[in-house]
Design an enzyme around this catalytic site. Structure first.
Site, mmCIF file in Angstrom:
data_model
loop_
_atom_site.group_PDB
_atom_site.id
_atom_site.type_symbol
_atom_site.label_atom_id
_atom_site.label_comp_id
_atom_site.label_asym_id
_atom_site.label_seq_id
_atom_site.Cartn_x
_atom_site.Cartn_y
_atom_site.Cartn_z
ATOM 1 N N GLU A 1 1.024 -1.247 0.074
ATOM 2 C CA GLU A 1 0.131 -0.130 0.009
ATOM 3 C C GLU A 1 0.850 1.510 -0.014
ATOM 4 O OE1 GLU A 1 -4.317 -0.767 1.680
ATOM 5 O OE2 GLU A 1 -3.014 0.619 3.096
ATOM 6 N N HIS B 1 7.102 -26.861 -1.115
ATOM 7 C CA HIS B 1 6.357 -28.017 -1.802
ATOM 8 C C HIS B 1 5.512 -27.440 -2.727
ATOM 9 C CE1 HIS B 1 8.519 -31.053 0.662
ATOM 10 N NE2 HIS B 1 8.596 -29.955 1.384
ATOM 11 N N LYS C 1 -13.969 0.336 -4.090
ATOM 12 C CA LYS C 1 -15.046 0.722 -3.129
ATOM 13 C C LYS C 1 -16.088 1.644 -3.863
ATOM 14 C CE LYS C 1 -12.084 1.327 1.049
ATOM 15 N NZ LYS C 1 -11.479 2.208 1.984
HETATM 16 O O1 PA5 Z 1 -3.740 1.330 5.763
HETATM 17 C C1 PA5 Z 1 -4.775 1.574 5.586
HETATM 18 O O2 PA5 Z 1 -5.086 2.862 5.456
HETATM 19 C C2 PA5 Z 1 -5.904 0.757 5.132
HETATM 20 O O3 PA5 Z 1 -5.621 -0.530 4.937
HETATM 21 C C3 PA5 Z 1 -6.919 1.026 6.101
HETATM 22 O O4 PA5 Z 1 -6.322 0.537 7.408
HETATM 23 C C4 PA5 Z 1 -8.117 -0.092 6.085
HETATM 24 O O5 PA5 Z 1 -8.808 0.307 4.922
HETATM 25 C C5 PA5 Z 1 -8.983 0.270 7.231
HETATM 26 O O6 PA5 Z 1 -9.651 1.565 7.282
HETATM 27 P P1 PA5 Z 1 -10.273 1.917 8.678
HETATM 28 O O7 PA5 Z 1 -9.264 1.826 9.779
HETATM 29 O O8 PA5 Z 1 -10.715 3.430 8.298
HETATM 30 O O9 PA5 Z 1 -11.727 1.405 8.757
#
Ligand code: PA5
Length: 467
Positions: A309, A330, A444
């Site tokens: 990310e 494996h 989303k």
């Molecule tokens: O690293 C990030 O920003 C995302 O992975 C969020 O943690 C994830 O989408 C969850 O978001 P939230 O904590 O707003 O529910």
């Protein structure tokens, strides 16, 4: 550059490097057939600039740098509050469901899995090794939620609901279901006592709900992104609720924070970041995080989110993958040994396992294993690691080795901060903003459009015309 240091940088206490008590070790000598020490060192000026951006807040995404000094800023009172909340939940509940996804899930899951007995969930209630923490909201699996609710139907449970935005669909669905179930099982008042919300200080639906229902809350700081939040209550409360020592975890992170301030390859995060970027620039586009201990499976998952990310942007970025060896030798071993040569490995190696199991001798020796009789299982595992490393290096797969002494809270705290700091440096070496995640929004938007969420009418019409 000191060649020895590039070969293997160690922060073991006896060496007192920088006089800091951090204990993990990074060995990059097995990449030197692919890139030279000089090629790694050539990235030093860029790494210096990246480090300065992190420390001075002058780089892209600088409003999300709260994690950089977080370990040293955590107060005793804050830890005591988290511990007291975990105790209160444990006093009243046999199970605690941590509801969250992505950065609001993976850090706690990774640490708990690394520390827990592998059969913790199957242990009797009164066994101190039993783990009370379950997870939900990390998927949209109807069967998962249905089976979890069925399991909890006659159990004393509580909920830690975690969402920075307070609006993420997966945890919101899980929380709605579990909250309703808990309220039906114990009444609204007791349910409110057994629910803790971890969310933004002011905004979001979860904050509003927590205020209205009178839940105990913890704040996710504005300037700490989800994937960098494991050392906030997001990770610390579930970890404390599972019975682990969050003070030791934070102590480890503090040691690593102090050990990764200086410029140069004695800074382990710097060394790891420059080495993996030198490999990337030499055509190694995929990094495989390897463990030889099944307890580290979810550490690999946490690491993948952190790096994927943070770096996968502007059509750039090392693709983070992970495998569990020897299990996956494996299944994936053939590809890694002999497939396209675009990969490198980072092996997460644990020096000392917690237990001692010796392979017995057998009179019949039909399986031919008597040559191993008297050896510890871990000795065989270590030879599997060494043999695989040599084979992979021979096969053109450079290997970085990160070693921790044992799966203990302090070392995991070091490891977490080590990877976070390296991720920040690495993202800036790639010239991306390591702290946003614009690409995560695209699915989303489509999902909301398909589900006809109010406000998405135009997108709904557009997407429906395509299917
Ligand atoms: O690293 C990030 O920003 C995302 O992975 C969020 O943690 C994830 O989408 C969850 O978001 P939230 O904590 O707003 O529910």
């Amino acid at each position: 550059m000191c060649v020895n240091r590039v070969f293997c940088v160690s922060l073991q206490p006896e060496k007192q490097y920088l006089n800091i008590m951090a204990t993990i070790n990074v060995d990059v000598k097995n990449v030197l057939g692919t890139v030279t020490a000089e090629q790694i060192q050539a990235l030093d000026p860029e790494a210096a600039s990246a480090l300065e951006k992190l420390h001075k807040g002058t780089g892209l995404g600088n409003d999300f740098l709260g994690w950089v000094n977080l370990p040293s800023e955590i107060t005793d009172a804050h830890l005591a509050d988290i511990e007291a909340t975990a105790k209160a939940l444990n006093d009243e509940c046999d199970y605690i469901v941590a509801v969250g996804i992505g950065g609001s899930y993976l850090g706690a899951k990774a640490v708990i899995e690394a520390l827990a007995d592998q059969f913790a969930q199957l242990r009797p209630m009164d066994d101190p090794r039993r783990c009370r923490v379950l997870f939900a909201g990390q998927n949209i699996g109807e069967d998962y939620l249905n089976e979890l609710q069925d399991f909890l139907a006659d159990k004393k449970f509580g909920i830690i609901v975690i969402s920075k935005s307070g609006t993420t669909t997966e945890p919101a669905i899980a929380f709605r279901l579990l909250k309703e179930q808990l309220e039906k099982q114990v009444g609204k008042e007791t349910a409110a006592r057994r629910i803790v919300a971890i969310t933004d200080e002011k905004k979001g639906a979860l904050r509003q709900l927590a205020t209205e229902e009178g839940y105990k809350t913890f704040i996710i700081p504005d300037n700490v992104g989800g994937r960098f939040s494991v050392l906030t209550p997001v990770g610390l409360l579930p970890i404390a609720a599972a019975g682990y020592d969050i003070r030791a975890l934070v102590e480890g992170a503090r040691a690593m924070q102090a050990a990764t301030v200086a410029e140069g390859d004695g800074n382990l995060s710097w060394l790891y970041a420059t080495t993996r970027n030198a490999l990337y620039r030499a055509g190694k586009k995929i990094e495989i995080m390897v463990n030889y201990n099944p307890k580290l499976h979810f550490f690999g998952e946490w690491w993948k989110q952190l790096y994927g990310e943070s770096e996968g942007k502007d059509h750039k970025g090392i693709f983070p993958a992970s495998v569990d060896f020897s299990t996956d030798l494996h299944s994936m071993g053939q590809w890694i040994q002999d497939g396209e040569r675009t990969i490198f490995e980072t092996v997460l190696s644990v020096e000392e396992v917690a237990h001692n199991t010796v392979i017995p001798s057998d009179d019949a020796n039909l399986d031919g294993l008597n040559y191993l009789a008297g050896k510890r299982v871990d000795e065989v595992n270590k030879m599997a690691e060494l043999g695989t490393r040599i084979a992979h290096v021979d096969g053109g797969v450079p290997v970085i080795r990160v070693t921790i002494p044992a799966l203990k809270e302090k070392y995991l705290g070091e490891l977490i901060y080590f990877f976070e700091k390296a991720c920040g440096i690495s993202g800036y070496l790639l010239e991306v903003n390591p702290f946003n995640q614009p690409g995560v929004e695209d699915y989303k938007r489509n999902m909301f459009a398909l589900l006809e969420k109010p406000g998405y009418e135009e997108a709904t019409a557009a997407i429906k015309s395509r299917i």
